[in-house]
Design a protein around this motif. Structure first.
Motif, short mmCIF file in Angstrom:
data_model
loop_
_atom_site.label_atom_id
_atom_site.label_comp_id
_atom_site.label_asym_id
_atom_site.label_seq_id
_atom_site.Cartn_x
_atom_site.Cartn_y
_atom_site.Cartn_z
N ASP A 16 9.44 -15.99 4.32
CA ASP A 16 10.06 -15.74 3.02
C ASP A 16 9.99 -14.26 2.70
OD1 ASP A 16 7.46 -15.14 1.85
OD2 ASP A 16 7.12 -17.30 1.76
N GLN A 17 10.65 -13.87 1.61
CA GLN A 17 10.78 -12.46 1.26
C GLN A 17 9.42 -11.81 0.97
OE1 GLN A 17 13.25 -11.71 -2.17
NE2 GLN A 17 13.65 -9.60 -1.57
N GLN A 18 8.54 -12.51 0.26
CA GLN A 18 7.25 -11.93 -0.10
C GLN A 18 6.38 -11.73 1.14
OE1 GLN A 18 6.31 -10.74 -3.19
NE2 GLN A 18 4.70 -9.86 -1.89
N THR A 19 6.39 -12.72 2.03
CA THR A 19 5.60 -12.59 3.25
C THR A 19 6.12 -11.44 4.10
OG1 THR A 19 5.13 -14.96 3.26
CG2 THR A 19 4.79 -13.78 5.32
N SER A 34 10.81 -5.13 16.08
CA SER A 34 9.70 -5.79 16.78
C SER A 34 8.56 -4.79 16.99
CB SER A 34 10.15 -6.35 18.13
OG SER A 34 10.47 -5.31 19.03
N LEU A 35 7.37 -5.35 17.25
CA LEU A 35 6.17 -4.55 17.49
C LEU A 35 5.55 -4.97 18.81
CD1 LEU A 35 4.32 -4.91 14.05
CD2 LEU A 35 5.55 -2.89 14.82
N ARG A 73 -7.39 -1.99 5.98
CA ARG A 73 -7.13 -3.33 5.48
C ARG A 73 -7.52 -4.35 6.56
NH1 ARG A 73 -6.09 -0.02 2.20
NH2 ARG A 73 -4.57 -0.08 0.47
N ASN A 74 -8.21 -5.39 6.16
CA ASN A 74 -8.60 -6.42 7.13
C ASN A 74 -7.38 -7.09 7.76
OD1 ASN A 74 -11.37 -6.04 6.80
ND2 ASN A 74 -11.50 -7.52 5.12
N LYS A 75 -6.34 -7.28 6.97
CA LYS A 75 -5.15 -7.93 7.51
C LYS A 75 -4.45 -7.04 8.54
CE LYS A 75 -3.44 -12.03 6.97
NZ LYS A 75 -4.28 -13.22 7.12
N SER A 76 -4.53 -5.73 8.35
CA SER A 76 -3.97 -4.81 9.34
C SER A 76 -4.73 -4.93 10.65
CB SER A 76 -4.03 -3.38 8.82
OG SER A 76 -3.26 -3.22 7.66
N LYS A 77 -6.03 -5.03 10.56
CA LYS A 77 -6.85 -5.20 11.76
C LYS A 77 -6.51 -6.51 12.45
CE LYS A 77 -11.66 -5.46 13.34
NZ LYS A 77 -13.09 -5.43 12.92
N GLU A 78 -6.27 -7.57 11.67
CA GLU A 78 -5.93 -8.86 12.26
C GLU A 78 -4.58 -8.81 12.96
OE1 GLU A 78 -5.70 -13.62 11.02
OE2 GLU A 78 -6.12 -12.08 9.49
N ASN A 118 4.81 -8.30 2.67
CA ASN A 118 3.38 -8.14 2.94
C ASN A 118 3.13 -7.70 4.38
OD1 ASN A 118 2.61 -8.84 0.34
ND2 ASN A 118 2.36 -11.01 0.84
N ILE A 119 3.84 -8.32 5.30
CA ILE A 119 3.66 -7.96 6.71
C ILE A 119 4.05 -6.51 6.93
CG2 ILE A 119 4.52 -8.36 9.05
CD1 ILE A 119 4.67 -11.34 8.33
N SER A 120 5.18 -6.10 6.37
CA SER A 120 5.63 -4.71 6.51
C SER A 120 4.59 -3.75 5.94
CB SER A 120 6.97 -4.51 5.81
OG SER A 120 7.99 -5.28 6.42
N LYS A 121 3.99 -4.13 4.82
CA LYS A 121 2.98 -3.28 4.19
C LYS A 121 1.75 -3.13 5.08
CE LYS A 121 0.50 -5.17 1.02
NZ LYS A 121 0.07 -5.79 -0.26
N TYR A 122 1.26 -4.25 5.63
CA TYR A 122 0.05 -4.18 6.45
C TYR A 122 0.30 -3.51 7.80
CZ TYR A 122 -2.31 -7.16 3.07
OH TYR A 122 -2.87 -7.67 1.92
N VAL A 123 1.50 -3.66 8.32
CA VAL A 123 1.86 -2.95 9.55
C VAL A 123 1.88 -1.45 9.30
CG1 VAL A 123 3.75 -2.48 11.17
CG2 VAL A 123 3.10 -4.84 10.65
N ALA A 124 2.40 -1.04 8.14
CA ALA A 124 2.42 0.38 7.80
C ALA A 124 0.99 0.93 7.68
CB ALA A 124 3.18 0.60 6.49
#
Length: 269
Positions: free
Chosen positions: A179-182, A212-213, A145-150, A185-191
Motif C-alpha cells: 500500500d501507499q503508506q508502506t 530495485s535494490l 534506524r532498526n528497520k534500516s538495519k533489518e 515507509n520502505i523508501s524512508k528506511y532505505v534512504a
C-alpha cells in the motif's frame, strides 16, 4: 586484514613478515611451512592476500592455492617462484601476481600495488546468530534506524539478487501487497540505510536501479557467502542460528541452504 604466507623455507617467511609489516602495518601475517599446517589454519576464508611457493611440499603449493581460492574467493594469491615451475600450470590458478625469487622489499611492494581484489574497504558481516556489521579494523557499524538495519539484513540474505519494495513489504513487513503508506515507509528506511552506509565510508555497498535494490557482494566479507562458496571452516562455525532477531529469516532460501549444507557435513562425519 589477514595475510597467509606458505613456504617450506623459513628464511623466506621471516623476510616476508618483515617486508609486509612495513608495507601493510594493519596486516596480520600467518605463516605455514607444510600442507598439514595449512589444514590446521582456522577461518581460512578471511585471508585477503596469500604469498605461496608453488613447489612447497613437492608441488603442494598449487593445490593449496586452489583450495584457498575456493574457500576465500576474494583472496589475492601471489606465487613466489624461482623460475622452475611451468608457467602455464601457474596461470591456470589465475593468481593476482608473481614474485621471482630471490626477491627484495621493492618487489613485494610492487605486487601489492597491483592486487586483483581490493583488500581495504570491505564490510565484515556476520549472520550466524545475531546480525552484526563491522567496518575496517573491527569498528562496529551502527544504524540510525532498526528497520534500516533489518532491510540491510534482508538484502544480505538475498545474496546480491535485486529486490523491490513489494518484496520487502511481503518478506520483511510480512504483509500482503504494497500500500501507499508502506511504500513510503520502505523508501524512508532505505534512504536512512544508504545514508548510514555512506557516512561510514561505504556508499557503493548497495546498488539501486530500476526500482530495485541489491548488495554489491564485492564490497562485503560475509560468513553466509563464505559457506555458499564452499568454505568448510566457515560452515563449522554455523550452529543452526541465523539472523535470529528476524522472524522472516527462519525460512529463507539462504537459511535452508545453510541448514542443508550443515546436515550434509554432519552425515559425512
Amino acid at each position: 586484514m589477514k595475510i597467509l604466507l606458505l613456504d617450506d623455507d623459513r628464511t623466506v617467511l621471516r623476510r616476508l613478515v618483515l617486508y609486509l609489516a612495513a608495507a601493510l602495518p594493519q596486516g596480520e601475517c600467518t605463516t605455514a611451512c607444510s600442507e598439514e599446517a595449512f589444514e590446521a589454519l582456522p577461518q581460512r576464508e578471511e585471508y585477503r592476500i596469500a604469498f605461496i611457493e608453488p613447489q612447497m611440499g613437492d608441488g603442494a603449493g598449487i593445490r593449496l592455492a586452489v583450495r584457498l581460492q575456493e574457500e576465500a574467493p576474494l583472496c589475492n594469491v601471489i606465487f613466489m617462484t624461482a623460475g622452475r615451475q611451468d608457467a602455464a600450470e601457474l596461470f591456470q590458478v589465475r593468481p593476482s601476481g608473481f614474485v621471482k625469487k630471490p626477491f627484495n622489499e621493492q618487489d613485494i611492494l610492487q605486487e601489492l600495488k597491483g592486487l586483483r581484489y581490493p583488500v581495504t574497504g570491505l564490510l565484515r558481516v556476520y549472520t550466524f546468530g545475531s546480525f552484526v556489521v563491522y567496518r575496517e579494523h573491527r569498528e562496529l557499524l551502527t544504524f540510525s534506524r532498526n528497520k534500516s538495519k533489518e532491510i540491510f539484513a534482508y538484502l544480505i540474505d538475498q545474496c546480491g539478487y535485486p529486490v523491490t519494495s513489494t518484496d520487502i513489504a511481503r518478506d520483511v513487513w510480512e504483509q500482503d501487497g504494497l500500500d501507499q503508506q508502506t511504500s513510503k515507509n520502505i523508501s524512508k528506511y532505505v534512504a536512512f540505510l544508504q545514508q548510514d552506509l555512506s557516512d561510514a565510508g561505504y556508499p557503493d555497498v548497495i546498488i539501486k536501479q530500476n526500482r530495485s535494490l541489491q548488495v554489491n557482494k564485492s564490497r562485503i566479507d560475509c560468513d553466509l557467502y563464505h559457506v555458499l562458496n564452499g568454505s568448510t571452516s566457515a560452515l563449522e562455525r554455523f550452529h543452526g542460528e541465523y539472523l535470529q532477531e528476524y522472524s522472516w529469516a527462519e525460512g529463507t532460501d539462504s537459511a535452508r541452504q545453510l541448514r542443508s549444507l550443515k546436515q550434509e557435513a554432519l552425515h559425512r562425519l
